[in-house]
Write a protein that holds these residues in place. Structure first.
Motif, short mmCIF file in Angstrom:
data_model
loop_
_atom_site.label_atom_id
_atom_site.label_comp_id
_atom_site.label_asym_id
_atom_site.label_seq_id
_atom_site.Cartn_x
_atom_site.Cartn_y
_atom_site.Cartn_z
N THR A 1 47.83 48.40 35.43
CA THR A 1 46.53 48.66 36.04
C THR A 1 46.48 48.10 37.45
O THR A 1 46.01 48.76 38.38
CB THR A 1 45.40 48.04 35.18
OG1 THR A 1 45.45 48.62 33.89
CG2 THR A 1 44.05 48.26 35.79
N LYS A 2 46.99 46.88 37.63
CA LYS A 2 46.99 46.26 38.96
C LYS A 2 47.83 47.08 39.94
O LYS A 2 47.41 47.33 41.07
CB LYS A 2 47.56 44.84 38.88
CG LYS A 2 46.67 43.84 38.20
CD LYS A 2 47.37 42.49 38.12
CE LYS A 2 46.64 41.51 37.22
NZ LYS A 2 47.38 40.25 37.08
N VAL A 3 49.02 47.49 39.47
CA VAL A 3 49.91 48.27 40.34
C VAL A 3 49.26 49.60 40.69
O VAL A 3 49.30 50.03 41.85
CB VAL A 3 51.29 48.46 39.66
CG1 VAL A 3 52.13 49.49 40.40
CG2 VAL A 3 52.04 47.13 39.58
N SER A 4 48.65 50.25 39.72
CA SER A 4 47.98 51.54 39.98
C SER A 4 46.84 51.39 40.97
O SER A 4 46.66 52.24 41.86
CB SER A 4 47.45 52.13 38.67
OG SER A 4 48.51 52.48 37.83
N ASP A 5 46.07 50.31 40.83
CA ASP A 5 44.97 50.06 41.78
C ASP A 5 45.49 49.84 43.19
O ASP A 5 44.95 50.38 44.16
CB ASP A 5 44.13 48.87 41.33
CG ASP A 5 43.28 49.15 40.10
OD1 ASP A 5 43.11 50.35 39.75
OD2 ASP A 5 42.79 48.18 39.49
N LEU A 6 46.54 49.03 43.30
CA LEU A 6 47.12 48.75 44.62
C LEU A 6 47.73 50.03 45.22
O LEU A 6 47.59 50.28 46.42
CB LEU A 6 48.17 47.65 44.53
CG LEU A 6 47.63 46.25 44.29
CD1 LEU A 6 48.75 45.30 43.89
CD2 LEU A 6 46.92 45.73 45.53
N GLU A 7 48.34 50.84 44.37
CA GLU A 7 48.91 52.10 44.85
C GLU A 7 47.81 53.02 45.36
O GLU A 7 47.94 53.62 46.44
CB GLU A 7 49.69 52.78 43.73
CG GLU A 7 50.33 54.08 44.15
CD GLU A 7 51.12 54.74 43.03
OE1 GLU A 7 51.50 55.92 43.22
OE2 GLU A 7 51.34 54.13 41.98
N ALA B 1 52.13 45.41 45.22
CA ALA B 1 52.45 46.09 43.97
C ALA B 1 53.91 45.86 43.59
O ALA B 1 54.22 45.62 42.41
CB ALA B 1 52.15 47.57 44.09
N MET B 2 54.79 45.91 44.56
CA MET B 2 56.21 45.66 44.30
C MET B 2 56.44 44.23 43.79
O MET B 2 57.24 44.00 42.89
CB MET B 2 57.04 45.90 45.56
CG MET B 2 57.08 47.34 46.02
SD MET B 2 58.05 48.40 44.96
CE MET B 2 59.63 48.26 45.74
N LYS B 3 55.69 43.30 44.34
CA LYS B 3 55.81 41.90 43.93
C LYS B 3 55.40 41.75 42.45
O LYS B 3 56.03 41.02 41.71
CB LYS B 3 54.94 41.02 44.82
CG LYS B 3 55.14 39.55 44.60
CD LYS B 3 54.35 38.73 45.60
CE LYS B 3 54.56 37.26 45.35
NZ LYS B 3 53.79 36.45 46.28
N ILE B 4 54.34 42.43 42.05
CA ILE B 4 53.91 42.39 40.65
C ILE B 4 55.02 42.90 39.74
O ILE B 4 55.25 42.37 38.65
CB ILE B 4 52.61 43.20 40.44
CG1 ILE B 4 51.45 42.49 41.13
CG2 ILE B 4 52.32 43.40 38.95
CD1 ILE B 4 50.17 43.30 41.19
#
Length: 85
Positions: free
Chosen positions: A51-57, A79-82
């Motif tokens: 969810t976090k990665v999708s939001d950042l994307e 997002a890459m860091k996550i």
């Protein structure tokens, strides 16, 4: 002779300045997005991290579409860091 040397130096600065500013420009956000999507395909994420990665994307794509490459690249990097990349 001094005037000629000064004119040459000023001309060199005028030519080099656009080159230097282009080198300092952020990478195209489309390239960072492509790398992010490739990394997403190769990593298993928890639901919360996904969810976090999708939001950042999504935010990054929005900034990329607004020609704000620096902020888009920053969001994609988060997002890459996550994902551990």
């Amino acid at each position: 002779m001094k005037k000629l040397a000064l004119a040459f130096a000023l001309g060199a600065i005028a030519i080099a300045n656009p080159v230097l500013s282009a080198a300092a420009a952020p990478a195209p956000c489309e390239d960072a997005l492509k790398a992010l999507r490739a990394a997403e395909a190769s990593v298993a994420l928890s639901a919360a991290d996904k969810t976090k990665v999708s939001d950042l994307e999504a935010k990054g794509v929005e900034r990329c579409n607004a020609d704000d490459d620096k902020r888009a690249d920053d969001l994609f990097a988060q997002a890459m860091k996550i994902m551990g990349k």
